[in-house]
Write a protein that holds these residues in place. Structure first.
Motif, PDB file in Angstrom:
ATOM      1  N   GLN A 241       0.804  -1.205   0.000  1.00  0.00           N
ATOM      2  CA  GLN A 241       0.000   0.000   0.000  1.00  0.00           C
ATOM      3  C   GLN A 241       0.841   1.260   0.000  1.00  0.00           C
ATOM      4  O   GLN A 241       2.018   1.246   0.348  1.00  0.00           O
ATOM      5  N   GLN A 242       0.188   2.334  -0.441  1.00  0.00           N
ATOM      6  CA  GLN A 242       0.793   3.649  -0.348  1.00  0.00           C
ATOM      7  C   GLN A 242       0.915   4.035   1.128  1.00  0.00           C
ATOM      8  O   GLN A 242       0.323   3.402   1.999  1.00  0.00           O
ATOM      9  N   ASP A 243       1.616   5.106   1.375  1.00  0.00           N
ATOM     10  CA  ASP A 243       1.842   5.518   2.759  1.00  0.00           C
ATOM     11  C   ASP A 243       0.664   6.357   3.272  1.00  0.00           C
ATOM     12  O   ASP A 243       0.813   7.516   3.667  1.00  0.00           O
ATOM     13  N   TRP A 244      -0.522   5.724   3.254  1.00  0.00           N
ATOM     14  CA  TRP A 244      -1.713   6.423   3.759  1.00  0.00           C
ATOM     15  C   TRP A 244      -1.582   6.737   5.237  1.00  0.00           C
ATOM     16  O   TRP A 244      -2.119   7.728   5.726  1.00  0.00           O
ATOM     17  N   GLY A 245      -0.876   5.878   5.979  1.00  0.00           N
ATOM     18  CA  GLY A 245      -0.735   6.104   7.403  1.00  0.00           C
ATOM     19  C   GLY A 245      -0.081   7.431   7.722  1.00  0.00           C
ATOM     20  O   GLY A 245      -0.516   8.168   8.615  1.00  0.00           O
ATOM     21  N   ALA A 246       0.979   7.758   6.980  1.00  0.00           N
ATOM     22  CA  ALA A 246       1.663   9.034   7.208  1.00  0.00           C
ATOM     23  C   ALA A 246       0.737  10.210   6.906  1.00  0.00           C
ATOM     24  O   ALA A 246       0.771  11.235   7.580  1.00  0.00           O
ATOM     25  N   ARG A 247      -0.108  10.055   5.886  1.00  0.00           N
ATOM     26  CA  ARG A 247      -1.010  11.136   5.504  1.00  0.00           C
ATOM     27  C   ARG A 247      -2.139  11.325   6.518  1.00  0.00           C
ATOM     28  O   ARG A 247      -2.588  12.451   6.762  1.00  0.00           O
ATOM     29  N   LEU A 248      -2.592  10.212   7.087  1.00  0.00           N
ATOM     30  CA  LEU A 248      -3.770  10.274   7.963  1.00  0.00           C
ATOM     31  C   LEU A 248      -3.436  10.077   9.434  1.00  0.00           C
ATOM     32  O   LEU A 248      -4.329  10.096  10.282  1.00  0.00           O
ATOM     33  N   GLY A 249      -2.163   9.866   9.754  1.00  0.00           N
ATOM     34  CA  GLY A 249      -1.752   9.832  11.139  1.00  0.00           C
ATOM     35  C   GLY A 249      -1.891   8.497  11.839  1.00  0.00           C
ATOM     36  O   GLY A 249      -2.248   8.444  13.014  1.00  0.00           O
ATOM     37  N   TYR A 250      -1.601   7.396  11.137  1.00  0.00           N
ATOM     38  CA  TYR A 250      -1.636   6.090  11.801  1.00  0.00           C
ATOM     39  C   TYR A 250      -0.554   5.202  11.204  1.00  0.00           C
ATOM     40  O   TYR A 250       0.028   5.517  10.164  1.00  0.00           O
ATOM     41  N   ASP A 251      -0.270   4.095  11.864  1.00  0.00           N
ATOM     42  CA  ASP A 251       0.744   3.138  11.421  1.00  0.00           C
ATOM     43  C   ASP A 251       0.023   1.985  10.715  1.00  0.00           C
ATOM     44  O   ASP A 251      -0.572   1.130  11.363  1.00  0.00           O
ATOM     45  N   ALA A 252       0.061   1.989   9.375  1.00  0.00           N
ATOM     46  CA  ALA A 252      -0.690   0.993   8.609  1.00  0.00           C
ATOM     47  C   ALA A 252      -0.212  -0.425   8.897  1.00  0.00           C
ATOM     48  O   ALA A 252      -1.027  -1.354   9.002  1.00  0.00           O
ATOM     49  N   ALA A 253       1.089  -0.605   9.021  1.00  0.00           N
ATOM     50  CA  ALA A 253       1.606  -1.945   9.297  1.00  0.00           C
ATOM     51  C   ALA A 253       1.111  -2.451  10.649  1.00  0.00           C
ATOM     52  O   ALA A 253       0.757  -3.625  10.805  1.00  0.00           O
ATOM     53  N   GLU A 254       1.064  -1.564  11.648  1.00  0.00           N
ATOM     54  CA  GLU A 254       0.569  -1.960  12.970  1.00  0.00           C
ATOM     55  C   GLU A 254      -0.904  -2.335  12.910  1.00  0.00           C
ATOM     56  O   GLU A 254      -1.340  -3.305  13.545  1.00  0.00           O
ATOM     57  N   VAL A 255      -1.682  -1.578  12.151  1.00  0.00           N
ATOM     58  CA  VAL A 255      -3.100  -1.907  11.984  1.00  0.00           C
ATOM     59  C   VAL A 255      -3.254  -3.305  11.410  1.00  0.00           C
ATOM     60  O   VAL A 255      -4.038  -4.123  11.911  1.00  0.00           O
ATOM     61  N   TRP A 256      -2.486  -3.605  10.375  1.00  0.00           N
ATOM     62  CA  TRP A 256      -2.621  -4.916   9.747  1.00  0.00           C
ATOM     63  C   TRP A 256      -2.077  -6.041  10.619  1.00  0.00           C
ATOM     64  O   TRP A 256      -2.616  -7.143  10.632  1.00  0.00           O
ATOM     65  N   ARG A 257      -1.023  -5.751  11.378  1.00  0.00           N
ATOM     66  CA  ARG A 257      -0.432  -6.801  12.194  1.00  0.00           C
ATOM     67  C   ARG A 257      -1.393  -7.297  13.275  1.00  0.00           C
ATOM     68  O   ARG A 257      -1.328  -8.455  13.706  1.00  0.00           O
ATOM     69  N   ALA A 258      -2.304  -6.446  13.707  1.00  0.00           N
ATOM     70  CA  ALA A 258      -3.299  -6.862  14.701  1.00  0.00           C
ATOM     71  C   ALA A 258      -4.220  -7.946  14.155  1.00  0.00           C
ATOM     72  O   ALA A 258      -4.759  -8.759  14.917  1.00  0.00           O
ATOM     73  N   TRP A 259      -4.398  -7.960  12.829  1.00  0.00           N
ATOM     74  CA  TRP A 259      -5.261  -8.965  12.196  1.00  0.00           C
ATOM     75  C   TRP A 259      -4.473 -10.121  11.610  1.00  0.00           C
ATOM     76  O   TRP A 259      -5.011 -11.224  11.447  1.00  0.00           O
ATOM     77  N   ALA A 260      -3.215  -9.878  11.252  1.00  0.00           N
ATOM     78  CA  ALA A 260      -2.448 -10.847  10.459  1.00  0.00           C
ATOM     79  C   ALA A 260      -1.088 -11.099  11.100  1.00  0.00           C
ATOM     80  O   ALA A 260      -0.128 -10.365  10.838  1.00  0.00           O
ATOM     81  N   PRO A 261      -0.964 -12.125  11.932  1.00  0.00           N
ATOM     82  CA  PRO A 261       0.320 -12.402  12.588  1.00  0.00           C
ATOM     83  C   PRO A 261       1.442 -12.718  11.595  1.00  0.00           C
ATOM     84  O   PRO A 261       2.593 -12.369  11.841  1.00  0.00           O
TER      85      PRO A 261
END
Length: 292
Positions: A241-261
């Motif tokens: 994915q694009q770096d949406w997290g930086a634009r919107l103020g969240y850590d995209a990898a951390e969000v996904w890691r909560a669902w996908a070990p």
């Protein structure tokens, strides 16, 4: 004239609840299902599908409500729930003789793929996600003026009637605005492809709105129930994915890691339409996923 994937068979296959899906099927080997995003059809996979077909049976359906697939009336909220659309995908693969398959989705198709991974963990062997976060997380990270980037989410979440009328009244301008704004490389969407996306989307306004409306209601309920139950994706997962997290103020990898070990999270410099803008990069990510 509807465009097609050269060298692929174009068929209609049974989905769930009597819905039929149009699909392009080609290649040979272990099956990989590719799900398109908004405002597109299976045509978005034309470059990636060609690259994968030398090694895999590649199945590219139009989602329920999109392209040449059936567009059932949204009589109840579950008609366009991602759970129903995921059941379509499982049924289509089964109709082709595949009870297990890898699944990759972009945008709306990625939300369907995410739901399929949770609902059908014994069926989806590998899961690829392009440029989204799960529905529940998506709503959680949209706040303040930064949420304007997702104005269409809020528009299509409104009760039936007004969104459909507004969009149908200027369909080419509405859908075309996303093709313009989200493509880092406009040349990746040649005129005939763009015209096909606009034609298909204009013919599917009620079902596209119903798909998005489901993501502001029943899809949230399904995600929250899984989150509360501690459900996770059991298969290897790759997210590009694009770096949406930086634009919107969240850590995209951390969000996904909560669902996908078992997560491989890859940022890209390509635009939102990365399967068309950077097909070699996307195909390589899929091959790496399938090797895990």
């Amino acid at each position: 004239m509807t465009l097609s994937l050269p060298g692929f068979d174009h068929v209609r296959l049974p989905g769930a609840d009597g819905v039929e899906l149009a699909a392009a099927v080609g290649g040979g080997g272990s099956p990989v299902v590719l799900l398109h995003g908004f405002p597109q059809t299976h045509l978005m996979w034309r470059h990636v599908a060609e690259r994968l077909a030398a090694e895999h049976t590649v199945i590219c359906p139009d989602l329920r409500g999109y392209g040449a697939s059936d567009k059932p009336a949204a009589d109840t909220s579950d008609v366009y729930a991602k759970r129903a659309m995921a059941a379509d995908v499982v049924a289509v693969a089964a109709a082709l003789g595949h009870d297990r398959f890898a699944l990759v989705g972009h945008d709306r198709g990625a939300l369907v793929a995410f739901r399929a991974g949770l609902d059908h963990p014994d069926t989806v062997t590998h899961l690829g996600i392009l440029d989204v976060v799960p529905t529940l997380d998506m709503w959680n990270v949209l706040h303040g003026v930064s949420a304007a980037v997702g104005y269409h989410l809020f528009l299509m979440a409104q009760p039936p009637g007004l969104p459909e009328a507004m969009i149908a009244g200027s369909a080419d301008a509405f859908f075309g605005s996303f093709l313009d704004a989200w493509a880092a490389d406009p040349a990746a969407l040649p005129r005939e492809v763009r015209a096909e996306y606009l034609r298909a989307s204009a013919a599917a306004v009620p079902s596209i709105v119903a798909d998005y409306r489901a993501s502001a209601g029943i899809d949230i309920a399904h995600d929250r129930a899984d989150l509360d139950a501690g459900a996770q994706l059991a298969m290897p997962v790759t997210v590009v994915q694009q770096d949406w997290g930086a634009r919107l103020g969240y850590d995209a990898a951390e969000v996904w890691r909560a669902w996908a070990p078992d997560l491989d999270h890859r940022p890209t410099r390509a635009g939102h339409f990365m399967a068309e803008e950077a097909p070699d990069e996307v195909a390589a990510a899929i091959r790496d996923l399938l090797a895990r």
